[in-house]
Design a protein around this motif. Structure first.
Motif, PDB file in Angstrom:
ATOM      1  N   PHE A  49      70.214  54.376 -12.350  1.00  8.08           N
ATOM      2  CA  PHE A  49      71.541  53.866 -12.004  1.00  8.08           C
ATOM      3  C   PHE A  49      72.499  54.107 -13.173  1.00  8.08           C
ATOM      4  CE2 PHE A  49      68.803  51.212  -9.300  1.00  8.08           C
ATOM      5  CZ  PHE A  49      69.421  51.402  -8.071  1.00  8.08           C
ATOM      6  N   LYS A  50      73.648  54.729 -12.870  1.00 15.68           N
ATOM      7  CA  LYS A  50      74.678  54.903 -13.890  1.00 15.68           C
ATOM      8  C   LYS A  50      75.411  53.590 -14.142  1.00 15.68           C
ATOM      9  CE  LYS A  50      75.452  59.746 -12.606  1.00 15.68           C
ATOM     10  NZ  LYS A  50      76.443  60.718 -12.072  1.00 15.68           N
ATOM     11  N   SER A  51      75.518  52.777 -13.096  1.00 18.14           N
ATOM     12  CA  SER A  51      76.176  51.477 -13.216  1.00 18.14           C
ATOM     13  C   SER A  51      75.642  50.570 -12.122  1.00 18.14           C
ATOM     14  CB  SER A  51      77.698  51.621 -13.091  1.00 18.14           C
ATOM     15  OG  SER A  51      78.043  52.123 -11.806  1.00 18.14           O
ATOM     16  N   LEU A  52      75.846  49.277 -12.315  1.00 21.37           N
ATOM     17  CA  LEU A  52      75.433  48.288 -11.324  1.00 21.37           C
ATOM     18  C   LEU A  52      76.680  47.515 -10.903  1.00 21.37           C
ATOM     19  CD1 LEU A  52      72.139  46.957 -12.974  1.00 21.37           C
ATOM     20  CD2 LEU A  52      72.346  48.612 -11.101  1.00 21.37           C
ATOM     21  N   ASP A  53      77.300  47.983  -9.838  1.00 21.54           N
ATOM     22  CA  ASP A  53      78.564  47.400  -9.394  1.00 21.54           C
ATOM     23  C   ASP A  53      78.343  46.474  -8.208  1.00 21.54           C
ATOM     24  OD1 ASP A  53      79.983  48.938 -11.311  1.00 21.54           O
ATOM     25  OD2 ASP A  53      79.899  50.672  -9.960  1.00 21.54           O
ATOM     26  N   ARG A  54      79.300  45.559  -8.011  1.00 23.72           N
ATOM     27  CA  ARG A  54      79.266  44.611  -6.900  1.00 23.72           C
ATOM     28  C   ARG A  54      80.588  44.641  -6.156  1.00 23.72           C
ATOM     29  NH1 ARG A  54      75.118  40.660  -7.412  1.00 23.72           N
ATOM     30  NH2 ARG A  54      73.991  40.739  -9.418  1.00 23.72           N
ATOM     31  N   ASP A  55      80.553  44.209  -4.888  1.00 25.83           N
ATOM     32  CA  ASP A  55      81.786  44.117  -4.122  1.00 25.83           C
ATOM     33  C   ASP A  55      82.501  42.803  -4.426  1.00 25.83           C
ATOM     34  OD1 ASP A  55      80.562  42.067  -2.675  1.00 25.83           O
ATOM     35  OD2 ASP A  55      80.150  43.317  -0.920  1.00 25.83           O
ATOM     36  N   GLU A  56      83.578  42.533  -3.695  1.00 24.87           N
ATOM     37  CA  GLU A  56      84.379  41.347  -3.988  1.00 24.87           C
ATOM     38  C   GLU A  56      83.657  40.043  -3.691  1.00 24.87           C
ATOM     39  OE1 GLU A  56      85.541  42.823   0.175  1.00 24.87           O
ATOM     40  OE2 GLU A  56      84.937  43.643  -1.777  1.00 24.87           O
ATOM     41  N   HIS A  57      82.557  40.137  -2.917  1.00 25.99           N
ATOM     42  CA  HIS A  57      81.768  38.946  -2.611  1.00 25.99           C
ATOM     43  C   HIS A  57      80.551  38.802  -3.520  1.00 25.99           C
ATOM     44  CE1 HIS A  57      84.285  38.536   0.903  1.00 25.99           C
ATOM     45  NE2 HIS A  57      83.940  39.734   1.319  1.00 25.99           N
ATOM     46  N   GLY A  58      80.387  39.734  -4.454  1.00 25.50           N
ATOM     47  CA  GLY A  58      79.268  39.673  -5.375  1.00 25.50           C
ATOM     48  C   GLY A  58      78.024  40.399  -4.910  1.00 25.50           C
ATOM     49  N   ALA A  59      78.092  41.072  -3.761  1.00 23.49           N
ATOM     50  CA  ALA A  59      76.936  41.803  -3.246  1.00 23.49           C
ATOM     51  C   ALA A  59      76.790  43.139  -3.986  1.00 23.49           C
ATOM     52  CB  ALA A  59      77.081  42.052  -1.754  1.00 23.49           C
ATOM     53  N   PRO A  60      75.551  43.540  -4.323  1.00 30.17           N
ATOM     54  CA  PRO A  60      75.350  44.813  -5.027  1.00 30.17           C
ATOM     55  C   PRO A  60      75.861  46.001  -4.221  1.00 30.17           C
ATOM     56  CG  PRO A  60      73.379  43.451  -5.139  1.00 30.17           C
ATOM     57  CD  PRO A  60      74.286  42.798  -4.146  1.00 30.17           C
ATOM     58  N   LEU A  61      76.494  46.936  -4.899  1.00 33.71           N
ATOM     59  CA  LEU A  61      76.970  48.166  -4.274  1.00 33.71           C
ATOM     60  C   LEU A  61      76.036  49.322  -4.639  1.00 33.71           C
ATOM     61  CD1 LEU A  61      80.801  47.894  -5.001  1.00 33.71           C
ATOM     62  CD2 LEU A  61      79.692  47.703  -2.758  1.00 33.71           C
ATOM     63  N   PRO A  62      75.766  50.224  -3.688  1.00 39.29           N
ATOM     64  CA  PRO A  62      74.909  51.376  -4.003  1.00 39.29           C
ATOM     65  C   PRO A  62      75.606  52.315  -4.977  1.00 39.29           C
ATOM     66  CG  PRO A  62      75.896  51.611  -1.831  1.00 39.29           C
ATOM     67  CD  PRO A  62      76.235  50.224  -2.300  1.00 39.29           C
ATOM     68  N   THR A  63      74.794  53.024  -5.746  1.00 41.21           N
ATOM     69  CA  THR A  63      75.300  54.017  -6.691  1.00 41.21           C
ATOM     70  C   THR A  63      74.651  55.352  -6.378  1.00 41.21           C
ATOM     71  OG1 THR A  63      75.578  52.345  -8.431  1.00 41.21           O
ATOM     72  CG2 THR A  63      75.493  54.655  -9.117  1.00 41.21           C
ATOM     73  N   ASP A  64      75.470  56.333  -6.025  1.00 38.48           N
ATOM     74  CA  ASP A  64      74.953  57.667  -5.676  1.00 38.48           C
ATOM     75  C   ASP A  64      73.863  57.585  -4.610  1.00 38.48           C
ATOM     76  OD1 ASP A  64      76.657  58.847  -7.545  1.00 38.48           O
ATOM     77  OD2 ASP A  64      75.185  58.646  -9.159  1.00 38.48           O
ATOM     78  N   GLY A  65      74.065  56.712  -3.631  1.00 33.05           N
ATOM     79  CA  GLY A  65      73.116  56.602  -2.528  1.00 33.05           C
ATOM     80  C   GLY A  65      71.857  55.831  -2.849  1.00 33.05           C
ATOM     81  N   GLN A  66      71.822  55.177  -4.004  1.00 35.43           N
ATOM     82  CA  GLN A  66      70.662  54.374  -4.394  1.00 35.43           C
ATOM     83  C   GLN A  66      71.050  52.890  -4.361  1.00 35.43           C
ATOM     84  OE1 GLN A  66      67.897  55.954  -4.692  1.00 35.43           O
ATOM     85  NE2 GLN A  66      68.712  58.031  -4.860  1.00 35.43           N
ATOM     86  N   TYR A  67      70.136  52.070  -3.840  1.00 35.36           N
ATOM     87  CA  TYR A  67      70.428  50.654  -3.634  1.00 35.36           C
ATOM     88  C   TYR A  67      69.584  49.786  -4.568  1.00 35.36           C
ATOM     89  CZ  TYR A  67      72.655  52.268   0.674  1.00 35.36           C
ATOM     90  OH  TYR A  67      73.463  52.901   1.585  1.00 35.36           O
ATOM     91  N   TRP A  68      70.080  48.575  -4.834  1.00 39.13           N
ATOM     92  CA  TRP A  68      69.373  47.682  -5.732  1.00 39.13           C
ATOM     93  C   TRP A  68      69.553  46.238  -5.305  1.00 39.13           C
ATOM     94  CZ3 TRP A  68      72.326  44.295  -8.934  1.00 39.13           C
ATOM     95  CH2 TRP A  68      73.699  44.543  -8.954  1.00 39.13           C
ATOM     96  N   SER A  69      68.600  45.421  -5.733  1.00 40.32           N
ATOM     97  CA  SER A  69      68.664  43.991  -5.438  1.00 40.32           C
ATOM     98  C   SER A  69      67.921  43.244  -6.537  1.00 40.32           C
ATOM     99  CB  SER A  69      68.026  43.687  -4.076  1.00 40.32           C
ATOM    100  OG  SER A  69      68.127  42.303  -3.763  1.00 40.32           O
ATOM    101  N   ILE A  70      68.488  42.115  -6.960  1.00 44.44           N
ATOM    102  CA  ILE A  70      67.838  41.282  -7.964  1.00 44.44           C
ATOM    103  C   ILE A  70      67.875  39.827  -7.516  1.00 44.44           C
ATOM    104  CG2 ILE A  70      68.358  42.804  -9.907  1.00 44.44           C
ATOM    105  CD1 ILE A  70      70.662  40.940 -10.649  1.00 44.44           C
ATOM    106  N   THR A  71      67.025  39.028  -8.131  1.00 46.15           N
ATOM    107  CA  THR A  71      67.039  37.585  -7.913  1.00 46.15           C
ATOM    108  C   THR A  71      66.578  36.930  -9.204  1.00 46.15           C
ATOM    109  OG1 THR A  71      66.249  35.775  -6.494  1.00 46.15           O
ATOM    110  CG2 THR A  71      64.680  37.525  -6.986  1.00 46.15           C
ATOM    111  N   HIS A  72      67.156  35.765  -9.489  1.00 48.78           N
ATOM    112  CA  HIS A  72      66.744  35.083 -10.715  1.00 48.78           C
ATOM    113  C   HIS A  72      66.755  33.571 -10.513  1.00 48.78           C
ATOM    114  CE1 HIS A  72      71.101  34.479 -11.435  1.00 48.78           C
ATOM    115  NE2 HIS A  72      71.229  35.776 -11.211  1.00 48.78           N
ATOM    116  N   THR A  73      65.731  32.939 -11.080  1.00 46.34           N
ATOM    117  CA  THR A  73      65.593  31.493 -11.054  1.00 46.34           C
ATOM    118  C   THR A  73      65.193  31.030 -12.453  1.00 46.34           C
ATOM    119  OG1 THR A  73      63.216  31.392 -10.569  1.00 46.34           O
ATOM    120  CG2 THR A  73      64.696  31.706  -8.688  1.00 46.34           C
ATOM    121  N   ALA A  74      65.035  29.729 -12.617  1.00 49.61           N
ATOM    122  CA  ALA A  74      64.599  29.203 -13.906  1.00 49.61           C
ATOM    123  C   ALA A  74      63.144  29.570 -14.190  1.00 49.61           C
ATOM    124  CB  ALA A  74      64.767  27.691 -13.938  1.00 49.61           C
TER     125      ALA A  74
END
Length: 206
Positions: free
Chosen positions: A46-71
């Protein structure tokens, strides 16, 4: 067979002596580290990890990503198709939260499917729906559009079928101790879970 790598790691920097801002900062940065590792395993950069106005991850060059974090844990996954990942700790929710996220019939179905208690059944449902809503980009405001499919009862894989706007999605799940991880990607038939640095095959521990 398409294989998806899901990387899950303990969350560092969660000592109560640290400020809440520092704890969240550690969660976010560590989740991105888990994503980077998952992307490397997947052969994705990934060249960058961008999000839309709602905070959802945006694909980069046709590649998708998802993360989750807790304590407790952070997790990341990457693919050439839309996907969503989530991890939850077993918890006893309020009646209001249960009513919003799962019907009595759904809970009964999953209890029977896995031979588990109500708390674990609800957590599995919540995590599965949240993972799917990350895939759609809608977030938790779309909970009312998700229902547990009866296909869950006939599939031997560890996971749950969730119906969303007339489409069925299989959500792969793994349980370790008091945590349940969920990941969904329609094009993927197998998930390789990398949890605590220990690789296990599709289905994980259960």
């Amino acid at each position: 067979m398409n294989v998806l790598h899901a990387v899950i790691r303990p969350t560092p920097g969660q000592d109560p002596a640290n400020s809440s801002r520092d704890r969240v900062r550690h969660q976010k940065s560590s989740a991105r580290e888990a994503l980077s590792e998952a992307a490397n395993r997947q052969g994705i950069t990934f060249k960058s990890l961008d999000r839309d106005e709602h905070g959802a991850p945006l694909p980069t060059d046709g590649q998708y990503w998802s993360i989750t974090h807790t304590a407790d844990f952070v997790a990341g996954a990457a693919a050439s198709w839309p996907l969503g990942i989530d991890i939850e700790r077993l918890r006893t929710p309020s009646p209001e939260v249960v009513a919003e996220a799962a019907s009595e019939g759904e809970i009964a179905m999953i209890r029977q499917r896995f031979d588990i208690c109500e708390v674990e059944a609800f957590t599995r449902i919540w995590s599965a729906k949240e993972a799917l809503l990350k895939l759609t980009g809608e977030g938790l405001c779309g909970l009312s559009k998700c229902t547990i499919s009866s296909m869950s009862m006939t599939d031997s894989r560890p996971g749950i079928w969730v119906r969303y706007e007339r489409q069925e999605h299989f959500v792969h799940q793994m349980q370790r101790d008091e945590h349940i991880a969920s990941v969904t990607c329609p094009q993927v038939q197998q998930v390789q879970w990398d949890w605590h640095g220990h690789l296990v095959g599709a289905g994980g521990d259960r």
